[in-house]
Design a protein around this motif. Structure first.
Motif, PDB file in Angstrom:
ATOM      1  N   LYS A 140       0.827  -1.206   0.000  1.00  0.00           N
ATOM      2  CA  LYS A 140       0.000   0.000   0.000  1.00  0.00           C
ATOM      3  C   LYS A 140       0.866   1.262   0.000  1.00  0.00           C
ATOM      4  N   SER A 141       2.004   1.204   0.644  1.00  0.00           N
ATOM      5  CA  SER A 141       2.865   2.387   0.754  1.00  0.00           C
ATOM      6  C   SER A 141       3.760   2.594  -0.460  1.00  0.00           C
ATOM      7  N   SER A 142       3.932   1.542  -1.272  1.00  0.00           N
ATOM      8  CA  SER A 142       4.840   1.640  -2.421  1.00  0.00           C
ATOM      9  C   SER A 142       4.125   1.709  -3.767  1.00  0.00           C
ATOM     10  N   GLY A 143       2.889   1.178  -3.832  1.00  0.00           N
ATOM     11  CA  GLY A 143       2.211   1.078  -5.112  1.00  0.00           C
ATOM     12  C   GLY A 143       2.844  -0.025  -5.956  1.00  0.00           C
ATOM     13  N   PHE A 144       2.451  -0.107  -7.211  1.00  0.00           N
ATOM     14  CA  PHE A 144       3.030  -1.134  -8.083  1.00  0.00           C
ATOM     15  C   PHE A 144       2.815  -0.768  -9.540  1.00  0.00           C
ATOM     16  N   THR A 145       3.579  -1.399 -10.404  1.00  0.00           N
ATOM     17  CA  THR A 145       3.443  -1.206 -11.857  1.00  0.00           C
ATOM     18  C   THR A 145       3.445  -2.570 -12.531  1.00  0.00           C
ATOM     19  N   PHE A 146       2.844  -2.615 -13.714  1.00  0.00           N
ATOM     20  CA  PHE A 146       2.930  -3.819 -14.539  1.00  0.00           C
ATOM     21  C   PHE A 146       2.722  -3.430 -15.998  1.00  0.00           C
ATOM     22  N   THR A 186       0.601   2.149 -13.978  1.00  0.00           N
ATOM     23  CA  THR A 186       1.205   2.553 -12.713  1.00  0.00           C
ATOM     24  C   THR A 186       0.101   2.823 -11.694  1.00  0.00           C
ATOM     25  N   ILE A 187       0.161   2.103 -10.590  1.00  0.00           N
ATOM     26  CA  ILE A 187      -0.778   2.308  -9.485  1.00  0.00           C
ATOM     27  C   ILE A 187       0.031   2.899  -8.336  1.00  0.00           C
ATOM     28  N   SER A 188      -0.252   4.139  -8.005  1.00  0.00           N
ATOM     29  CA  SER A 188       0.551   4.856  -7.020  1.00  0.00           C
ATOM     30  C   SER A 188       0.051   4.615  -5.598  1.00  0.00           C
ATOM     31  N   PRO A 189       0.868   4.943  -4.596  1.00  0.00           N
ATOM     32  CA  PRO A 189       0.403   4.845  -3.210  1.00  0.00           C
ATOM     33  C   PRO A 189      -0.861   5.669  -2.955  1.00  0.00           C
ATOM     34  N   SER A 190      -0.980   6.825  -3.608  1.00  0.00           N
ATOM     35  CA  SER A 190      -2.180   7.646  -3.414  1.00  0.00           C
ATOM     36  C   SER A 190      -3.422   6.965  -3.992  1.00  0.00           C
ATOM     37  N   ASP A 191      -3.240   6.126  -5.031  1.00  0.00           N
ATOM     38  CA  ASP A 191      -4.365   5.362  -5.577  1.00  0.00           C
ATOM     39  C   ASP A 191      -4.858   4.327  -4.572  1.00  0.00           C
ATOM     40  N   LEU A 192      -3.955   3.853  -3.718  1.00  0.00           N
ATOM     41  CA  LEU A 192      -4.269   2.755  -2.821  1.00  0.00           C
ATOM     42  C   LEU A 192      -4.588   3.193  -1.397  1.00  0.00           C
ATOM     43  N   GLU A 193      -4.403   4.470  -1.091  1.00  0.00           N
ATOM     44  CA  GLU A 193      -4.486   4.903   0.305  1.00  0.00           C
ATOM     45  C   GLU A 193      -5.867   4.714   0.936  1.00  0.00           C
ATOM     46  N   LYS A 194      -6.931   4.694   0.124  1.00  0.00           N
ATOM     47  CA  LYS A 194      -8.276   4.565   0.688  1.00  0.00           C
ATOM     48  C   LYS A 194      -8.758   3.118   0.787  1.00  0.00           C
TER      49      LYS A 194
END
Length: 236
Positions: A140-146, A186-194
């Protein structure tokens, strides 16, 4: 001031109701003259996870803003020679579900006996898939890419990535939707914070619009295709 506000609210609600009524307005096909052309709209949706094809058709008088046409008294539409579902979830919209990812052949028959055939081939839209390296767990704090797998986006195609999952609080809607224009997502930490930790679902939807094979005289229309796939991962 309160009275004026109330009047404005009443007027706004009345206008919204008028638009709603106009949008839902239907006319029986046998009440129309044979010379009245139909605007045709067809949708074909390929779901790779369920291995099913969903299709729908709707018709309007003359153009996209015209009243919906209720086909009756000899008029009708088939897809791959099958009649539509008897249950119309949306009035005036005819729908089908097929096993497998199949080509779809629509045939509209008007009350005059005139037939219009429009077809959609699976090959008309590019492939879409998750890579074998898609992560089984993400931070959640790092996000991820693929990098998504499949044909590059052609002219007129769009790719949307959506993320759904459990919200971190009951008062928020965490669902994320992003338009992708390159081969990398790219899925950023801000995308996942909620999102709360746990399972999240990443879905990809590729969309393309095609022109009709056959117009109804002066009216036109469109064909919309989508191909979807989704995958789950664990959010830590």
């Amino acid at each position: 001031m309160i009275k004026r506000t109330s009047q404005a609210l009443t007027a706004a609600l009345g206008f919204a109701l008028l638009l709603s009524v106009q949008a839902c307005k239907k006319v029986a096909s046998d009440d129309l003259k044979d010379t009245v052309p139909y605007h045709q709209q067809y949708i074909v949706d390929y779901n790779k996870n369920t291995n099913k094809t969903s299709a729908s058709a709707q018709f309007r008088v003359r153009d996209a803003s015209g009243s919906k046409v209720d086909l009756n008294n000899g008029a009708g539409v088939t897809a791959n020679s099958k009649s539509p579902s008897a249950l119309q979830l949306v009035p005036g919209v005819y729908s089908w579900t097929f096993d497998g990812l199949v080509d779809v052949n629509f045939e509209l028959t008007k009350n005059s006996g005139k037939k219009l055939v429009n077809s959609v081939a699976k090959r008309d839209i590019g492939e879409i898939a998750f890579p074998s390296s898609f992560p089984t767990a993400v931070s959640k704090s790092s996000g991820f890419t693929f990098n998504w797998a499949g044909d590059g986006l052609a002219s007129g195609e769009t790719l949307t990535v959506k993320i759904t999952g459990t919200p971190s609080s009951a008062s928020i809607d965490p669902n994320i939707e992003k338009t992708v224009t390159s081969g990398q997502v790219t899925i950023s930490p801000s995308d996942l914070e909620k999102f709360a930790p746990g399972t999240i679902t990443v879905s990809m939807e590729r969309r393309k619009n095609l022109v009709l094979d056959v117009n109804d005289d002066t009216s036109n229309g469109d064909i919309e295709m989508t191909i979807k796939t989704e995958k789950e991962t664990t959010l830590n």
